[in-house]
Write a protein that holds these residues in place. Structure first.
Motif, PDB file in Angstrom:
ATOM      1  N   ARG A   1       0.838  -1.214   0.000  1.00 45.37           N
ATOM      2  CA  ARG A   1       0.000   0.000   0.000  1.00 45.37           C
ATOM      3  C   ARG A   1       0.867   1.256   0.000  1.00 45.37           C
ATOM      4  O   ARG A   1       0.476   2.293  -0.568  1.00 45.37           O
ATOM      5  N   MET A   2       2.055   1.168   0.591  1.00 47.56           N
ATOM      6  CA  MET A   2       2.958   2.321   0.669  1.00 47.56           C
ATOM      7  C   MET A   2       3.878   2.428  -0.544  1.00 47.56           C
ATOM      8  O   MET A   2       4.756   3.283  -0.579  1.00 47.56           O
ATOM      9  N   GLY A   3       3.680   1.546  -1.537  1.00 43.14           N
ATOM     10  CA  GLY A   3       4.424   1.674  -2.781  1.00 43.14           C
ATOM     11  C   GLY A   3       5.645   0.793  -2.913  1.00 43.14           C
ATOM     12  O   GLY A   3       6.504   1.054  -3.759  1.00 43.14           O
ATOM     13  N   ALA A   4       5.740  -0.283  -2.137  1.00 43.47           N
ATOM     14  CA  ALA A   4       6.934  -1.132  -2.177  1.00 43.47           C
ATOM     15  C   ALA A   4       7.156  -1.757  -3.547  1.00 43.47           C
ATOM     16  O   ALA A   4       8.305  -1.944  -3.972  1.00 43.47           O
ATOM     17  N   LEU A   5       6.063  -2.094  -4.270  1.00 40.60           N
ATOM     18  CA  LEU A   5       6.221  -2.764  -5.555  1.00 40.60           C
ATOM     19  C   LEU A   5       6.801  -1.842  -6.629  1.00 40.60           C
ATOM     20  O   LEU A   5       7.216  -2.313  -7.693  1.00 40.60           O
ATOM     21  N   LYS A   6       6.845  -0.557  -6.372  1.00 38.44           N
ATOM     22  CA  LYS A   6       7.414   0.384  -7.337  1.00 38.44           C
ATOM     23  C   LYS A   6       8.940   0.345  -7.324  1.00 38.44           C
ATOM     24  O   LYS A   6       9.589   0.914  -8.207  1.00 38.44           O
ATOM     25  N   ARG A   7       9.504  -0.297  -6.317  1.00 43.27           N
ATOM     26  CA  ARG A   7      10.971  -0.431  -6.215  1.00 43.27           C
ATOM     27  C   ARG A   7      11.310  -1.917  -6.262  1.00 43.27           C
ATOM     28  O   ARG A   7      11.178  -2.612  -5.244  1.00 43.27           O
ATOM     29  N   PRO A   8      11.735  -2.429  -7.420  1.00 41.74           N
ATOM     30  CA  PRO A   8      12.017  -3.859  -7.561  1.00 41.74           C
ATOM     31  C   PRO A   8      12.993  -4.369  -6.504  1.00 41.74           C
ATOM     32  O   PRO A   8      14.060  -3.811  -6.300  1.00 41.74           O
ATOM     33  N   GLY A   9      12.592  -5.430  -5.824  1.00 46.70           N
ATOM     34  CA  GLY A   9      13.431  -6.048  -4.802  1.00 46.70           C
ATOM     35  C   GLY A   9      13.074  -5.645  -3.390  1.00 46.70           C
ATOM     36  O   GLY A   9      13.463  -6.330  -2.435  1.00 46.70           O
ATOM     37  N   LEU A  10      12.338  -4.560  -3.222  1.00 50.23           N
ATOM     38  CA  LEU A  10      12.043  -4.063  -1.879  1.00 50.23           C
ATOM     39  C   LEU A  10      11.128  -5.025  -1.119  1.00 50.23           C
ATOM     40  O   LEU A  10      11.407  -5.376   0.041  1.00 50.23           O
ATOM     41  N   ALA A  11      10.038  -5.450  -1.737  1.00 48.51           N
ATOM     42  CA  ALA A  11       9.110  -6.350  -1.047  1.00 48.51           C
ATOM     43  C   ALA A  11       9.777  -7.692  -0.739  1.00 48.51           C
ATOM     44  O   ALA A  11       9.581  -8.257   0.339  1.00 48.51           O
ATOM     45  N   ALA A  12      10.571  -8.203  -1.677  1.00 51.08           N
ATOM     46  CA  ALA A  12      11.278  -9.466  -1.438  1.00 51.08           C
ATOM     47  C   ALA A  12      12.236  -9.331  -0.263  1.00 51.08           C
ATOM     48  O   ALA A  12      12.352 -10.230   0.579  1.00 51.08           O
ATOM     49  N   GLY A  13      12.941  -8.196  -0.192  1.00 48.89           N
ATOM     50  CA  GLY A  13      13.856  -7.969   0.919  1.00 48.89           C
ATOM     51  C   GLY A  13      13.138  -7.847   2.242  1.00 48.89           C
ATOM     52  O   GLY A  13      13.590  -8.385   3.260  1.00 48.89           O
TER      53      GLY A  13
END
Length: 271
Positions: A202-214
């Protein structure tokens, strides 16, 4: 003398059976986790706004990715258990390696197997690897939640002796009240981590590749380490260096790798 303890809910591990064919809660948990996670993953990639305007893949791509991930979970999970948790036994009884119905799966091994499978799949389809891993990181806690609940139903992977009011005497854990550590892990690695991942999306993590996985790596690793303080170590391993367990030792690299991936994702410009 047995202390006060809650009665263990004796739930049959077999949901139903037709002749020699039996459907077990544990297998159902794996299937439910994969199918629900797959549907959520399709929803995520069908919302371009979550990715900054353009989704890096199509929902149909995830249909094939599900097969690859399933294969990776099973092969990696079993391989990890054989190598890290009971190698001497399997060296003496190699025929037992393929007998999955006897139990024995490692989450860290399953994670490694899924990681390899998804990386190969992404490269074969021309999909951005980190974006596919981000999707997997968001939906993975669903499978963890169902898996730990199935562990509880099976009365396995119980906790250390405890005197808390909610301690239970497990059928295979002797006459000592123990922590229901499977439920702790279901709450930490499953429900709490899933909520945290949804907030990150919801805060936009998917807009930065690798952030959600990390973030998933950090969250799962910390949750598992905390859970291991209440979980009885595997009897063939016991406690390891400095009173740690194998689950703790395997989770430390995951936390470090997750932190490194988060730093990498935050330092790169948004695509």
């Amino acid at each position: 003398m047995i202390q006060f303890a809650l009665p263990f809910p004796a739930i049959d591990p077999v949901l139903f059976a037709v002749g020699p064919f039996a459907v077990r809660w544990y297998a159902l948990a794996y299937i439910a986790g994969l199918l629900i996670g797959w549907q959520l993953a399709r929803y995520l990639v069908s919302r371009p706004a979550l990715w900054g305007g353009t989704s890096p893949m199509q929902p149909n791509d995830l249909d094939d990715a599900l097969f690859w991930a399933t294969f990776g979970v099973i092969l990696g999970g079993r391989t990890g258990y054989v190598l890290f948790y009971n190698l001497p036994f399997f060296l003496e009884h190699p025929d037992e390696i393929v007998k999955l119905w006897h139990g024995g799966m490692s989450f860290h091994g399953g994670l490694a197997g899924t990681l390899v499978a998804l990386v190969l799949f992404a490269r074969a389809r021309g999909i951005r690897v980190f974006s596919l891993l981000d999707v997997a990181g968001v939906v993975a806690p669903i499978g963890l939640l169902f898996g730990r609940l199935a562990n509880f139903i099976n009365g396995e992977l119980w906790g250390r002796p405890a005197d808390v009011p909610w301690a239970m005497v497990f059928p295979t854990g002797g006459d000592v009240p123990r922590h229901p550590s499977q439920l702790y892990e279901a709450g930490l690695e499953g429900l709490a981590l899933f909520i945290a991942m949804l907030i990150a999306v919801r805060m936009g993590a998917l807009k930065r590749p690798g952030l959600a996985a990390g973030l998933f790596g950090i969250g799962y690793g910390i949750g598992r380490i905390v859970g291991e303080f209440f979980r009885e170590p595997d009897p063939q391993l016991g406690f390891l260096m400095f009173g740690s367990t194998m689950g703790m030792l395997l989770s430390i690299p995951l936390v470090l790798a997750g932190a490194g991936l988060v730093i990498y994702a935050l330092r790169r410009p948004v695509p």
